[in-house]
Design an enzyme around this catalytic site. Structure first.
Site, PDB file in Angstrom:
ATOM      1  N   GLN A  74       0.666  -1.371  -0.340  1.00  0.00           N
ATOM      2  CA  GLN A  74       0.029  -0.035   0.099  1.00  0.00           C
ATOM      3  C   GLN A  74       0.931   1.554   0.367  1.00  0.00           C
ATOM      4  O   GLN A  74       1.998   1.329   0.302  1.00  0.00           O
ATOM      5  CB  GLN A  74      -1.095  -0.093   1.247  1.00  0.00           C
ATOM      6  CG  GLN A  74      -2.271   1.372   1.005  1.00  0.00           C
ATOM      7  CD  GLN A  74      -3.670   0.536   2.040  1.00  0.00           C
ATOM      8  OE1 GLN A  74      -3.641  -0.288   2.201  1.00  0.00           O
ATOM      9  NE2 GLN A  74      -4.366   1.096   1.877  1.00  0.00           N
ATOM     10  N   SER A 126       4.084  -6.939   2.814  1.00  0.00           N
ATOM     11  CA  SER A 126       2.363  -6.439   3.370  1.00  0.00           C
ATOM     12  C   SER A 126       1.183  -7.404   1.961  1.00  0.00           C
ATOM     13  O   SER A 126       1.124  -7.769   2.083  1.00  0.00           O
ATOM     14  CB  SER A 126       1.785  -4.958   3.736  1.00  0.00           C
ATOM     15  OG  SER A 126       1.144  -5.067   4.080  1.00  0.00           O
ATOM     16  N   LEU A 127       0.786  -6.099   1.664  1.00  0.00           N
ATOM     17  CA  LEU A 127      -0.798  -6.957   0.264  1.00  0.00           C
ATOM     18  C   LEU A 127       0.282  -7.006  -0.094  1.00  0.00           C
ATOM     19  O   LEU A 127      -1.140  -8.478  -0.975  1.00  0.00           O
ATOM     20  CB  LEU A 127      -1.835  -5.776   0.895  1.00  0.00           C
ATOM     21  CG  LEU A 127      -1.338  -4.696  -0.311  1.00  0.00           C
ATOM     22  CD1 LEU A 127      -1.434  -5.655  -2.569  1.00  0.00           C
ATOM     23  CD2 LEU A 127      -2.016  -3.176  -0.662  1.00  0.00           C
ATOM     24  N   ARG A 171     -10.042  -7.864   3.151  1.00  0.00           N
ATOM     25  CA  ARG A 171      -9.040  -7.381   3.911  1.00  0.00           C
ATOM     26  C   ARG A 171      -8.999  -5.500   4.134  1.00  0.00           C
ATOM     27  O   ARG A 171      -9.183  -5.485   5.129  1.00  0.00           O
ATOM     28  CB  ARG A 171      -7.268  -7.394   3.735  1.00  0.00           C
ATOM     29  CG  ARG A 171      -6.588  -7.142   4.334  1.00  0.00           C
ATOM     30  CD  ARG A 171      -5.341  -8.132   3.359  1.00  0.00           C
ATOM     31  NE  ARG A 171      -3.951  -8.364   4.235  1.00  0.00           N
ATOM     32  CZ  ARG A 171      -2.651  -6.715   4.110  1.00  0.00           C
ATOM     33  NH1 ARG A 171      -2.762  -6.014   3.641  1.00  0.00           N
ATOM     34  NH2 ARG A 171      -1.537  -6.960   4.715  1.00  0.00           N
ATOM     35  N   HIS A 210      -1.033  -3.386  10.935  1.00  0.00           N
ATOM     36  CA  HIS A 210       0.076  -3.805  11.059  1.00  0.00           C
ATOM     37  C   HIS A 210       0.994  -3.501  12.781  1.00  0.00           C
ATOM     38  O   HIS A 210       1.480  -3.280  13.308  1.00  0.00           O
ATOM     39  CB  HIS A 210       1.237  -4.189  10.457  1.00  0.00           C
ATOM     40  CG  HIS A 210       1.544  -4.222   9.233  1.00  0.00           C
ATOM     41  ND1 HIS A 210       1.290  -5.565   8.979  1.00  0.00           N
ATOM     42  CD2 HIS A 210       1.168  -3.684   8.284  1.00  0.00           C
ATOM     43  CE1 HIS A 210       0.688  -6.167   7.197  1.00  0.00           C
ATOM     44  NE2 HIS A 210       0.957  -4.706   6.899  1.00  0.00           N
ATOM     45  N   GLN A 242       0.119 -11.182   9.911  1.00  0.00           N
ATOM     46  CA  GLN A 242       0.458 -10.683   9.535  1.00  0.00           C
ATOM     47  C   GLN A 242      -0.351  -9.388   9.670  1.00  0.00           C
ATOM     48  O   GLN A 242       0.547  -8.439   9.340  1.00  0.00           O
ATOM     49  CB  GLN A 242       0.422 -11.186   7.854  1.00  0.00           C
ATOM     50  CG  GLN A 242       0.641  -9.532   7.103  1.00  0.00           C
ATOM     51  CD  GLN A 242       0.562 -10.115   5.378  1.00  0.00           C
ATOM     52  OE1 GLN A 242      -0.580  -9.523   5.230  1.00  0.00           O
ATOM     53  NE2 GLN A 242       1.471  -9.604   4.323  1.00  0.00           N
TER      54      GLN A 242
END
Length: 312
Positions: A9, A94-95, A119, A203, A252
């Site tokens: 992101q 991440s994503l 998500r 996170h 995660q």
């Protein structure tokens, strides 16, 4: 040995994928498949905006994935490069880990889009707007960042969210704690603390409701066999077991993105060349982590043509 890596992101921008879609049927078909999976004209938001709509977490996450997979498919279909033939492993920030899993056929494109939409919605809903925040620490290593987070917490959540490279660490948690952390950076020998324009504290432990939502979703749409092994964010280590990866995707959401350690682990395993598809964000990070690593970031048709010649 090569690793294909996929951005997270913050790499979204209006106009993303437009040139690829104009030049390649493989890219157009990718964007159409994502639109159909989401019952949403996401490709129009990607190409035309408005920026505020694209930046919404529930749109940004599937959009970044769609753009990176379109880039990969153009490389495969238009330039004849096989991911499994050219690469030894994959990773994503991440994503981007979902993008990496889609790239190695652990998730279908449609399932990847739906999972990332959920998500994004779950992460946004986990914490009311204004309650949480994030900041980037420039000129900070992990040890200094952790000491600052501990000092700034004062009973609130203030945690290391991203260990991106030797000079950039991101904190996440309650807005008051993040504000305190930004104000205290000089006391810990950190160059700057910059509040990030995000809508939720990603996170960190405040994201537990989103982790619960993703655990449920991944139980119904679980990863399948991986065509190449993956370096997972939360353990910075190789994973090739879909059941293990399913658990790590849940962890995660609240866990640290251990990108610096992941790159070092890939280098230690023999990876010499990192290829970033769909962004030019991870490449500079990798360069700061290891100046000897070869890095190529590809977004445009020209980038992909040059990459195909380089690795062909």
């Amino acid at each position: 040995m090569r690793a294909f890596v996929f951005p997270g992101q913050g790499s979204q921008k209006v106009g993303m994928g437009t040139e690829l879609a104009a030049a390649s049927a493989a890219a157009r078909e990718t964007f159409e498949e994502v639109d159909e999976a989401l019952s949403q004209n996401l490709s129009t938001i990607m190409s035309e905006g408005p920026a505020e709509e694209l930046t919404l977490t529930e749109n940004a996450q599937p959009a970044i994935m769609a753009n990176a997979i379109a880039t990969l498919r153009v490389l495969q279909h238009d330039f004849g490069v096989s991911l499994t033939g050219a690469g030894s492993c994959v990773a994503g920030h991440s994503l981007g880990e979902y993008t990496a899993l889609c790239a190695v056929d652990a998730f279908t494109l449609a399932d990847s889009a739906r999972l990332l939409k959920l998500r994004g919605q779950a992460m946004q809903a986990a914490v009311p707007v204004g309650v949480g925040a994030m900041c980037a620490l420039l000129g900070a290593d992990l040890e200094a960042a952790q000491e600052l987070a501990d000092a700034a917490a004062e009973g609130d959540v203030c945690e290391v969210a991203n260990d991106n490279d030797p000079s950039q660490v991101v904190l996440s948690g309650h807005a008051a704690a993040i504000e305190r952390a930004v104000g205290m950076v000089k006391d810990f020998g950190i160059k700057r603390g910059i509040p990030l324009p995000v809508s939720a504290p990603f996170h960190c432990s405040l994201m537990q409701p989103a982790a619960d939502a993703m655990e449920e979703a991944l139980a119904e749409t679980s990863p399948q066999a991986l065509a190449l092994p993956l370096y997972a964010n939360v353990i910075a280590a190789l994973v090739d077991d879909p059941a293990v990866e399913q658990r790590l995707l849940v962890e995660q959401i609240t866990g640290r993105v251990r990108w610096r350690e992941s790159v070092l682990a890939m280098r230690a395993s023999g990876i010499e060349h990192f290829i970033e598809l769909g962004g030019k964000v991870l490449g500079p990070m990798i360069g700061r982590i290891d100046k000897e690593a070869q890095v190529t970031s590809a977004i445009t048709m020209e980038d992909l043509e040059n990459l195909a010649k380089e690795i062909g």
